[in-house]
Motif scaffolding. Structure first.
Motif, PDB file in Angstrom:
ATOM      1  N   THR A   3       0.804  -1.226   0.000  1.00 58.24           N
ATOM      2  CA  THR A   3       0.000   0.000   0.000  1.00 58.24           C
ATOM      3  C   THR A   3       0.835   1.274   0.000  1.00 58.24           C
ATOM      4  N   LEU A   4       2.154   1.158   0.008  1.00 56.68           N
ATOM      5  CA  LEU A   4       2.995   2.342   0.166  1.00 56.68           C
ATOM      6  C   LEU A   4       3.329   3.012  -1.165  1.00 56.68           C
ATOM      7  N   SER A   5       3.814   4.233  -1.052  1.00 50.93           N
ATOM      8  CA  SER A   5       4.323   5.008  -2.174  1.00 50.93           C
ATOM      9  C   SER A   5       5.799   5.242  -1.937  1.00 50.93           C
ATOM     10  N   MET A   6       6.607   5.026  -2.970  1.00 51.76           N
ATOM     11  CA  MET A   6       8.023   5.308  -2.839  1.00 51.76           C
ATOM     12  C   MET A   6       8.585   5.823  -4.150  1.00 51.76           C
ATOM     13  N   SER A   7       9.732   6.437  -4.054  1.00 49.69           N
ATOM     14  CA  SER A   7      10.404   6.954  -5.237  1.00 49.69           C
ATOM     15  C   SER A   7      11.455   5.952  -5.704  1.00 49.69           C
ATOM     16  N   SER A   8      11.921   6.155  -6.919  1.00 54.93           N
ATOM     17  CA  SER A   8      13.016   5.322  -7.425  1.00 54.93           C
ATOM     18  C   SER A   8      14.245   5.477  -6.542  1.00 54.93           C
ATOM     19  N   PHE A   9      14.457   6.685  -6.000  1.00 52.65           N
ATOM     20  CA  PHE A   9      15.585   6.914  -5.106  1.00 52.65           C
ATOM     21  C   PHE A   9      15.459   6.063  -3.848  1.00 52.65           C
TER      22      PHE A   9
ATOM     23  N   ALA B  89      18.906  28.759  -6.564  1.00 47.13           N
ATOM     24  CA  ALA B  89      19.492  27.746  -7.422  1.00 47.13           C
ATOM     25  C   ALA B  89      21.001  27.927  -7.576  1.00 47.13           C
ATOM     26  N   ALA B  90      21.471  29.153  -7.421  1.00 48.70           N
ATOM     27  CA  ALA B  90      22.898  29.412  -7.575  1.00 48.70           C
ATOM     28  C   ALA B  90      23.725  28.737  -6.497  1.00 48.70           C
ATOM     29  N   THR B  91      23.069  28.423  -5.360  1.00 41.35           N
ATOM     30  CA  THR B  91      23.795  27.813  -4.242  1.00 41.35           C
ATOM     31  C   THR B  91      23.492  26.336  -4.088  1.00 41.35           C
ATOM     32  N   LEU B  92      22.627  25.792  -4.929  1.00 40.32           N
ATOM     33  CA  LEU B  92      22.203  24.402  -4.803  1.00 40.32           C
ATOM     34  C   LEU B  92      22.905  23.553  -5.865  1.00 40.32           C
ATOM     35  N   GLU B  93      23.671  22.583  -5.429  1.00 39.83           N
ATOM     36  CA  GLU B  93      24.443  21.743  -6.348  1.00 39.83           C
ATOM     37  C   GLU B  93      23.803  20.369  -6.485  1.00 39.83           C
ATOM     38  N   ALA B  94      23.505  19.986  -7.701  1.00 38.23           N
ATOM     39  CA  ALA B  94      22.884  18.683  -7.941  1.00 38.23           C
ATOM     40  C   ALA B  94      23.769  17.554  -7.446  1.00 38.23           C
ATOM     41  N   SER B  95      25.092  17.752  -7.489  1.00 43.06           N
ATOM     42  CA  SER B  95      25.998  16.687  -7.057  1.00 43.06           C
ATOM     43  C   SER B  95      25.801  16.317  -5.593  1.00 43.06           C
ATOM     44  N   ASP B  96      25.233  17.240  -4.795  1.00 41.67           N
ATOM     45  CA  ASP B  96      24.974  16.953  -3.387  1.00 41.67           C
ATOM     46  C   ASP B  96      23.743  16.070  -3.208  1.00 41.67           C
ATOM     47  N   TYR B  97      23.004  15.863  -4.281  1.00 36.44           N
ATOM     48  CA  TYR B  97      21.779  15.067  -4.225  1.00 36.44           C
ATOM     49  C   TYR B  97      21.909  13.793  -5.055  1.00 36.44           C
ATOM     50  N   ARG B  98      23.120  13.436  -5.384  1.00 39.31           N
ATOM     51  CA  ARG B  98      23.355  12.205  -6.145  1.00 39.31           C
ATOM     52  C   ARG B  98      24.126  11.230  -5.268  1.00 39.31           C
TER      53      ARG B  98
ATOM     54  N   ASP C 196      25.207   5.524 -14.214  1.00 34.71           N
ATOM     55  CA  ASP C 196      26.465   6.245 -14.039  1.00 34.71           C
ATOM     56  C   ASP C 196      27.045   6.078 -12.643  1.00 34.71           C
ATOM     57  N   GLY C 197      26.423   5.236 -11.830  1.00 32.56           N
ATOM     58  CA  GLY C 197      26.923   4.996 -10.484  1.00 32.56           C
ATOM     59  C   GLY C 197      26.387   5.957  -9.437  1.00 32.56           C
ATOM     60  N   SER C 198      25.587   6.941  -9.855  1.00 33.92           N
ATOM     61  CA  SER C 198      25.006   7.897  -8.904  1.00 33.92           C
ATOM     62  C   SER C 198      23.622   7.437  -8.478  1.00 33.92           C
ATOM     63  N   ARG C 199      23.065   8.142  -7.496  1.00 31.33           N
ATOM     64  CA  ARG C 199      21.734   7.807  -6.986  1.00 31.33           C
ATOM     65  C   ARG C 199      20.954   9.119  -6.805  1.00 31.33           C
ATOM     66  N   PRO C 200      20.391   9.653  -7.883  1.00 33.95           N
ATOM     67  CA  PRO C 200      19.739  10.966  -7.820  1.00 33.95           C
ATOM     68  C   PRO C 200      18.501  10.970  -6.919  1.00 33.95           C
ATOM     69  N   ASP C 201      18.432  11.955  -6.037  1.00 36.51           N
ATOM     70  CA  ASP C 201      17.267  12.136  -5.165  1.00 36.51           C
ATOM     71  C   ASP C 201      16.494  13.339  -5.703  1.00 36.51           C
ATOM     72  N   ALA C 202      15.782  13.120  -6.803  1.00 40.70           N
ATOM     73  CA  ALA C 202      15.170  14.217  -7.550  1.00 40.70           C
ATOM     74  C   ALA C 202      14.113  14.974  -6.761  1.00 40.70           C
ATOM     75  N   TRP C 203      13.257  14.245  -6.048  1.00 41.75           N
ATOM     76  CA  TRP C 203      12.147  14.926  -5.385  1.00 41.75           C
ATOM     77  C   TRP C 203      12.640  15.825  -4.244  1.00 41.75           C
ATOM     78  N   ARG C 204      13.691  15.437  -3.548  1.00 42.91           N
ATOM     79  CA  ARG C 204      14.256  16.298  -2.501  1.00 42.91           C
ATOM     80  C   ARG C 204      14.912  17.526  -3.117  1.00 42.91           C
ATOM     81  N   PHE C 205      15.627  17.324  -4.234  1.00 36.78           N
ATOM     82  CA  PHE C 205      16.295  18.432  -4.920  1.00 36.78           C
ATOM     83  C   PHE C 205      15.265  19.451  -5.424  1.00 36.78           C
ATOM     84  N   ILE C 206      14.211  18.965  -6.082  1.00 43.62           N
ATOM     85  CA  ILE C 206      13.202  19.859  -6.634  1.00 43.62           C
ATOM     86  C   ILE C 206      12.484  20.616  -5.527  1.00 43.62           C
ATOM     87  N   THR C 207      12.218  19.945  -4.400  1.00 41.71           N
ATOM     88  CA  THR C 207      11.569  20.608  -3.272  1.00 41.71           C
ATOM     89  C   THR C 207      12.475  21.666  -2.664  1.00 41.71           C
TER      90      THR C 207
END
Length: 330
Positions: free
Chosen positions: A285-291, A321-330, A303-314
């Motif tokens: 019954t649960l909902s989960m993300s690919s992450f 955005a200038a201070t937010l690095e996608a690499s910190d969410y992979r 590519d060996g990373s594990r993107p946490d897209a929903w946390r990054f987008i939130t």
């Protein structure tokens, strides 16, 4: 990001997924022509499942998506890798076609263990339009394609799936339960479609539980599918640079958020690990993300990373955005 009605498993599965982890299991993947559906079908087959792949597109009669991929190509890719696949042309809005598909699986296999409902309908979203400005026929087409197809398929397939204990239904949607609960998803028709798919998983889970079955909803992050790459005019080689160049800009493609995108493989790997997990009922019954699936089962994207897209987008909603690095969410 997901909203869970009960705690999920607390640690990765003790035994890693093996190439024969799903040997003897019968799977049906709807919408297997391209994108996530194709990737899921390939991963399930690579782990030993016999996979029935459905879609509308053929070389002679492509669907109204206007794409060149076909469900026969998906099966060919699986067979070339040593797997077993049966491509079936099915319009899941046509109930009799769906029933004929399930009857064929019953006749040929006598069982169904895994159902992946992955038909999305995103091609019919009218972005930027209110309910009253939308084309009602187009909106209904989105809802029917993205939700009614799932309902039709489950209605026909569940009697076969519950014949054996341990069946799994995965409803693929857009957005986790937690994210969608607090975010309006583009327009009314898209919002209703994607939240309804999640609720369908929740409801099916309650009805499957007495039969030893499990139903979940799973959402990829920002999916780097064939359609998305083409829509943004980028490739697997250029997407990251193009997205990074648009940091801080608005109304551009690809948007900066695309830096957190993932290939369909991460979703497919997580779903396959879930299908092979003997403790999968803990997710019912649960909902989960690919992450979340990748994190739980110790998996990564290609590519060996594990993107946490929903946390990054939130986080982008409250952080420059200038201070937010996608690499910190992979």
């Amino acid at each position: 990001m997901s909203a869970r009605s009960a705690p999920g498993p607390a640690s990765p599965a003790s035994a890693p997924l093996t190439p024969t982890g799903l040997s003897g299991r019968i799977a049906l993947v709807t919408g297997a022509t391209r994108g996530a559906g194709r990737a899921i079908a390939r991963e399930l087959a690579a782990s030993g499942a016999v996979v029935y792949c459905t879609g509308r597109s053929t070389a002679q009669a492509p669907s109204d998506y206007g794409r060149t991929e076909t469900v026969e190509e998906t099966a060919q890719l699986i067979r070339a890798a040593g797997g077993t696949a049966h491509p079936v042309i099915v319009d899941h809005l046509q109930v009799e076609e769906v029933r004929a598909l399930i009857q064929r699986i019953d006749t040929e296999q006598g069982r169904l263990d895994i159902l992946i409902n992955d038909i999305g309908g995103e091609a019919y979203v009218e972005f930027g339009k209110t309910l009253w400005d939308s084309d009602l026929a187009a909106g209904r087409k989105l809802f029917d394609t993205g939700f009614s197809t799932h309902l039709n398929t489950s209605h026909a397939a569940l009697p076969l799936l519950i014949r054996s204990s341990g069946g799994l239904v995965v409803e693929v949607t857009d957005g986790t339960r937690g994210y969608n609960a607090s975010h309006f998803r583009e327009n009314v028709f898209h919002d209703l479609t994607k939240t309804a798919v999640d609720r369908l998983a929740f409801a099916q889970g309650h009805e499957l539980a007495p039969h030893g079955g499990t139903a979940v909803s799973v959402s990829p992050g920002w999916l780097r599918s064939e359609m998305m790459l083409d829509g943004f005019g980028v490739t697997e080689q250029t997407w990251r640079t193009a997205a990074e160049a648009n940091r801080g800009k608005t109304e551009v493609v690809p948007p900066y958020e695309f830096v957190i995108s993932e290939t369909p493989a991460m979703l497919a790997r997580g779903i396959t690990a879930l299908a092979a997990d003997p403790q999968r009922t803990a997710w019912n019954t649960l909902s989960m993300s690919s992450f979340e699936l990748a994190q739980h089962y110790g998996l990564t994207d290609v590519d060996g990373s594990r993107p946490d897209a929903w946390r990054f987008i939130t986080d982008l909603e409250t952080t420059d955005a200038a201070t937010l690095e996608a690499s910190d969410y992979r």
